[in-house]
Structure formats: C-alpha cells, structure tokens
Design a protein around this motif. Sequence first.
Motif, PDB file in Angstrom:
ATOM      1  N   HIS A  62     -24.535   1.483  12.078  1.00 42.50           N
ATOM      2  CA  HIS A  62     -25.827   1.104  11.511  1.00 42.50           C
ATOM      3  C   HIS A  62     -26.085  -0.370  11.815  1.00 42.50           C
ATOM      4  CE1 HIS A  62     -23.241  -0.684   8.449  1.00 42.50           C
ATOM      5  NE2 HIS A  62     -22.656   0.503   8.332  1.00 42.50           N
ATOM      6  N   GLU A  63     -27.136  -0.902  11.233  1.00 43.51           N
ATOM      7  CA  GLU A  63     -27.524  -2.281  11.512  1.00 43.51           C
ATOM      8  C   GLU A  63     -26.410  -3.260  11.129  1.00 43.51           C
ATOM      9  OE1 GLU A  63     -29.484  -0.003  10.235  1.00 43.51           O
ATOM     10  OE2 GLU A  63     -30.868   0.135  11.941  1.00 43.51           O
ATOM     11  N   LYS A  64     -26.486  -4.428  11.707  1.00 38.33           N
ATOM     12  CA  LYS A  64     -25.523  -5.501  11.435  1.00 38.33           C
ATOM     13  C   LYS A  64     -25.471  -5.774   9.931  1.00 38.33           C
ATOM     14  CE  LYS A  64     -24.791 -10.390  12.752  1.00 38.33           C
ATOM     15  NZ  LYS A  64     -23.441 -10.339  13.340  1.00 38.33           N
ATOM     16  N   ILE A  75     -21.378  -4.397  16.803  1.00 41.96           N
ATOM     17  CA  ILE A  75     -22.660  -4.759  16.180  1.00 41.96           C
ATOM     18  C   ILE A  75     -22.481  -6.002  15.309  1.00 41.96           C
ATOM     19  CG2 ILE A  75     -24.327  -4.021  14.422  1.00 41.96           C
ATOM     20  CD1 ILE A  75     -23.916  -1.131  15.581  1.00 41.96           C
ATOM     21  N   ASN A  76     -21.433  -6.010  14.513  1.00 39.37           N
ATOM     22  CA  ASN A  76     -21.200  -7.151  13.620  1.00 39.37           C
ATOM     23  C   ASN A  76     -20.778  -8.405  14.370  1.00 39.37           C
ATOM     24  OD1 ASN A  76     -21.924  -5.668  11.357  1.00 39.37           O
ATOM     25  ND2 ASN A  76     -19.821  -5.063  10.884  1.00 39.37           N
ATOM     26  N   ARG A  77     -20.287  -8.223  15.596  1.00 34.62           N
ATOM     27  CA  ARG A  77     -19.929  -9.387  16.422  1.00 34.62           C
ATOM     28  C   ARG A  77     -21.132  -9.977  17.152  1.00 34.62           C
ATOM     29  NH1 ARG A  77     -14.865  -7.305  19.855  1.00 34.62           N
ATOM     30  NH2 ARG A  77     -15.421  -9.122  21.129  1.00 34.62           N
ATOM     31  N   CYS A  78     -22.262  -9.281  17.177  1.00 38.30           N
ATOM     32  CA  CYS A  78     -23.458  -9.801  17.855  1.00 38.30           C
ATOM     33  C   CYS A  78     -23.950 -11.068  17.152  1.00 38.30           C
ATOM     34  CB  CYS A  78     -24.567  -8.749  17.863  1.00 38.30           C
ATOM     35  SG  CYS A  78     -24.240  -7.339  18.953  1.00 38.30           S
ATOM     36  N   VAL A  79     -24.422 -12.020  17.945  1.00 39.78           N
ATOM     37  CA  VAL A  79     -24.789 -13.325  17.387  1.00 39.78           C
ATOM     38  C   VAL A  79     -26.079 -13.281  16.592  1.00 39.78           C
ATOM     39  CG1 VAL A  79     -23.518 -14.638  19.119  1.00 39.78           C
ATOM     40  CG2 VAL A  79     -25.905 -14.003  19.560  1.00 39.78           C
ATOM     41  N   ASN A  80     -26.912 -12.258  16.788  1.00 35.17           N
ATOM     42  CA  ASN A  80     -28.109 -12.127  15.954  1.00 35.17           C
ATOM     43  C   ASN A  80     -28.552 -10.669  15.919  1.00 35.17           C
ATOM     44  OD1 ASN A  80     -29.982 -11.580  18.204  1.00 35.17           O
ATOM     45  ND2 ASN A  80     -29.725 -13.754  18.702  1.00 35.17           N
ATOM     46  N   GLU A  81     -29.511 -10.365  15.038  1.00 33.60           N
ATOM     47  CA  GLU A  81     -29.925  -8.977  14.830  1.00 33.60           C
ATOM     48  C   GLU A  81     -30.723  -8.423  16.000  1.00 33.60           C
ATOM     49  OE1 GLU A  81     -31.852  -8.429  11.112  1.00 33.60           O
ATOM     50  OE2 GLU A  81     -30.054  -8.860   9.918  1.00 33.60           O
ATOM     51  N   ASP A  82     -31.447  -9.256  16.728  1.00 33.74           N
ATOM     52  CA  ASP A  82     -32.188  -8.764  17.888  1.00 33.74           C
ATOM     53  C   ASP A  82     -31.225  -8.159  18.909  1.00 33.74           C
ATOM     54  OD1 ASP A  82     -34.597  -9.505  16.825  1.00 33.74           O
ATOM     55  OD2 ASP A  82     -34.729 -11.406  17.925  1.00 33.74           O
ATOM     56  N   ILE A  83     -30.105  -8.840  19.130  1.00 27.35           N
ATOM     57  CA  ILE A  83     -29.124  -8.366  20.095  1.00 27.35           C
ATOM     58  C   ILE A  83     -28.429  -7.116  19.573  1.00 27.35           C
ATOM     59  CG2 ILE A  83     -26.937  -8.950  21.224  1.00 27.35           C
ATOM     60  CD1 ILE A  83     -27.988 -11.851  21.373  1.00 27.35           C
ATOM     61  N   SER A  84     -28.040  -7.126  18.300  1.00 29.16           N
ATOM     62  CA  SER A  84     -27.363  -5.951  17.743  1.00 29.16           C
ATOM     63  C   SER A  84     -28.283  -4.738  17.718  1.00 29.16           C
ATOM     64  CB  SER A  84     -26.829  -6.250  16.341  1.00 29.16           C
ATOM     65  OG  SER A  84     -27.879  -6.511  15.424  1.00 29.16           O
ATOM     66  N   ASN A  85     -29.564  -4.944  17.414  1.00 30.35           N
ATOM     67  CA  ASN A  85     -30.508  -3.824  17.384  1.00 30.35           C
ATOM     68  C   ASN A  85     -30.744  -3.242  18.780  1.00 30.35           C
ATOM     69  OD1 ASN A  85     -30.813  -4.009  14.614  1.00 30.35           O
ATOM     70  ND2 ASN A  85     -32.663  -5.256  14.714  1.00 30.35           N
ATOM     71  N   LYS A  86     -30.709  -4.096  19.795  1.00 36.17           N
ATOM     72  CA  LYS A  86     -30.844  -3.606  21.172  1.00 36.17           C
ATOM     73  C   LYS A  86     -29.642  -2.720  21.521  1.00 36.17           C
ATOM     74  CE  LYS A  86     -31.546  -5.130  25.950  1.00 36.17           C
ATOM     75  NZ  LYS A  86     -31.708  -6.290  26.872  1.00 36.17           N
TER      76      LYS A  86
END
Length: 548
Positions: free
Chosen positions: A89-91, A359-370
């Motif tokens: 799921h989302e970050k 997902i949790n390692r992504c630096v921001n939500e835009d990147i994790s959502n992609k």
Amino acid sequence: MNTYLQIHPKDNVLVALQDLPAGSTVQFNDQTIQLVKDIPGKHKFPIVDLATGDAIVMYGVLVGKAMSPIAKGDLISTANTEHMAESFHEKDAAFNWAAPDVSKWQNATFMGYHRADGQVGTRNYWLVIPMVFCETRNVNVIKTAFEKGLGFAPPEKYNEQVNDLVNLYKNGGLDAVKDYQAKESNTTVKRNDIFPNIDGIKFLIHEGGCGGTRQDADTLCALLAGYIHHPNVAGATVLSLGCQHAQVSIMQTALKKLNPNFNKPLLVFEQQTSGSEFNMLSTAIKETFLGMAEANKNARKPAPINKIVIGLECGGSDGFSGISANPAVGHTSDLLVGLGGTTILSEFPELCGVEQELINRCVNEDISNKFIKIMRAYESQAESVGSGFYQNPSPGNIKDGLITDAIKSAGAAKKGGTSPVTDVLDYTEYAVKPGLNLLCTPGNDVESTSAEVGSGATVVLFTTGLGTPTGNPIAPVVKLSTNTRLAQRMPDIIDINTGTIISGESSIEQMGEDILEHVIKVASGEVLTKAEILHQDDFIPWKRGVSL
C-alpha cells in the motif's frame, strides 16, 4: 563451515548450506531438529511443525504458505508449498539510512570517456542500428566488413576446428573425425591498432520495428535512443528501410527528449531512397569509417567514480543468490550511492513480496506512488492472460531451492542494498537522479540487462547461481557466481566468486568492497569481463507484453 543458516531472526525455516542427509540432526538455538528427508544444499526446512495454510517466512517476510502439514525438519518443496506474499500500500513509514563508510574511495577516480553532456563512459564504441528487422542482412554485411577489416572480429577458433575436421574427413574418414580432440586456443582480445581509442564497433540486431503495435515501435525507438545517448557510445550509424512503423523521426524525437543539445555523430541511411544496396552500404561504410576516425580522438581521462552507473542484475539464480552474491552486490550499490553515484535495480516481477519495504524507502510519495502504479499494472496484465508473478521461477530456480516467486524476489531485492530509492523509472526512461533507481523490466535476463543499459548503466553486475553467459553490446557485464562450485565449473563466464561468503572465508561487506574495486578496473578498461572476451553481445527489446 556452518551447515545451515537462518537468514533473518523472524524466519521459521533454515537454509541448508550443504547436502544434509535424512535422519541427521541440526542443533538450532536450544532445540535439536531431526531431518525427515534429505535436504539438498540451497533448499529449506522448517524449524517448527507447520499446519496447512501456515505462513512460511524467509528474509523476515512472507514467502509462501503450507499446502499440507509440513513436519519440523522436512523438505520445503513445490509439493507442499505455494507462493504467497504480503500485499502493499502507500508509503506509511519514514526511512532513515545509515550510509556505509566510503572515505576510502572519496577521492578515487577511474579512466573514462568524457562526453559533452557531462556523462562519462566506461567504453568507447561506434554503434550500428537497424530500425527494422528488414535491415538485418545489411547490418550483418557492415558487421563482417568492419570486424574483419579493423580486427574486432572474435577469434576464429571454431572455424579452425571445422577446418581440421574437414581435413581429417578427407584424409581419414569418419574414424579420424571421431578421434579428434579439440584444443583450446588463445581467446585474448587484441586492441585495434587503427583506432586505438575505440573499443569496438557494435550492432544492435533485433526482430522488431514493424508488424507489432505502434506502442512496440515507439518503445523500440525510445530504447534505441537510450543506447545512442549512452556515454559508452561515440556515434551511431542507422539503417532504415523507410516504410516501417519504427521511423527514424520517432527515434530522433526521443533523442531530443533525452538531450535537447544532442550533438553526437548520427549517420542515417534509408534503403528505399538510396537506390541500389551497393550505393547505400558503400556510402554507409565510408561515412562510418570517417565517424570512427573522429571518435578515436577521444582518449580516456580521470573521472570520479560516482560517474559510473551500475546496473544490478541476476539470472540463473539459486538458493544461495540471496545470501551471497546479491547482498554483496547490494553493499557495492550502497558504497557507490554513498559516494553520490547511481545504481539501477530492475526485474519488477522479482520484487514481489518486498514492495512495501521499497515503497517505504522511496524519498517521497510521488516516487512511491509511481512504483505502486507500475507494479499493480504489470501484475494485472500478467493475470489477464492467466499468468502472474507466481509463475516467474524457472525450472532451474526451483531445482536449486527457489520454489516460490516470493522466495526468489526476497533474495533478488538484496541487490538493491539498503539505500533510499531516489527514482522509479518506467521501461526506457533514463536514470538522471543519483542514488538507487528502480526500473520496470521483466525478470528475463537479457530483456532486463538490455533495458538497464538503455537507461544508462555503464557497468552491469550480474549474479548467477547456475551459470548464465549473458553480456551486452556496449556495457561490460561482470558475472558473479553465488557459489564456488559454479566458479570452478564455468571459469570462462565467471568474473568474481562470492561463494567464499557461504564457506565463511569472507564477509558480505568485504566482498562488496572487493567488487567495487573490480568495477573501477573494468570501468577504466584495465580488465575485460569474461562476456567481453567471449563477444557475448546479447540484446532483446521488451515489447511490453507479458514477459516474466
């Protein structure tokens, strides 16, 4: 040497580090486990009795469930286990990274080819590309002419063997041929003395460009643009038929998107407007020779090692991949990222079950959502044709202990180390942000490696437990064995043996440092990879259909 390993404290299975016979006992923590069946090295057995439906945990994550009761000490296999992975799921968590100590390499350099756009190549190639499969024959004509004329052709040891067999057959018949013993000849790659600063002329033979969908053609054009834009390429010769879907103009638009100031030599020849084949090919050969003479003026110069872009790849994986070669490569990735460099982790079907961690390692939500969007679309596409990521493991993977996609994925993801995810790239997108980049590709070795290089990888680290001879036309591919037996059995394809991690002779961290030192030598041209010596130039574009 230990005979077993618990990878993560949460795991309820152990990995056999060598063949363990039925009836033998294993001392684990405060219990004695008697093995119910033979446990081949690389395979797993539970440390508790499992009931039907119970979770199987490895690497600290869910990797499967029991399809029937599995006794403590029994063999985990496809007969009693099926794929299962956690949903994502989302970050939902902050991520803090403790970077490794990189002071040793802070001022380190490699000898590379500097390009006008700021990229630095590890090789200096001229590239010849057909826009469509109809031009393959013409590309092969140019290939033969240049490789033989400039001395870039592979050693003709097998031609010599056939000549020997012909002579034996003529003079002694079949009995003489049956007694023939081939002798290994010298496969050392000789440098060209006409253009000493050029590492070779390479050819991207493919079967696309027309007959598929327009999306296939656009994607192929974008991939080819990535190769032309690549810092290991000095210039390119393009052969076009003229009427195909994959138009030169589409590729040129993709090139301008990658670099609005693109200024490399790009020689385009279209057969349907060139008159005879001789007119086109003779002109193409002359102009290519002149282009190579210009490219030869670019010599290697020092560059910081964070200009190296490393692709992180695996193929022919085994049950040791996730505990030797992959985490060692992951530490190399962390070291380069700590120095401000760029690494690329691909093979999205082999990230199944570890998505939430990434997902949790992504630096921001835009990147994790992609990442979430691409992963869900890919899985949905596979399921729409009656497949799914669960069908990813190959027969070789399963035979050597990777019996579910989640087991395979949890180990494969270790190539990405522990650093933050700074960007997520869809297929053919180019890596421009330093740090760990996730690139959407299939798990297929050559499709994935081809994509990593098209997205900017200048060196590829390729781990294998079974032995995979993959290479790439323009980027050196360093092959790392997960076990010592493979390195000894196939020395002509393995560059580095990480099996010493399994035997306890080296640590993951030390091996990761050694790999980085080797990468610097390869990037500088001091060392050729085994794939380069064998002229293993594999290139397969992905058509974006279901490929796992």
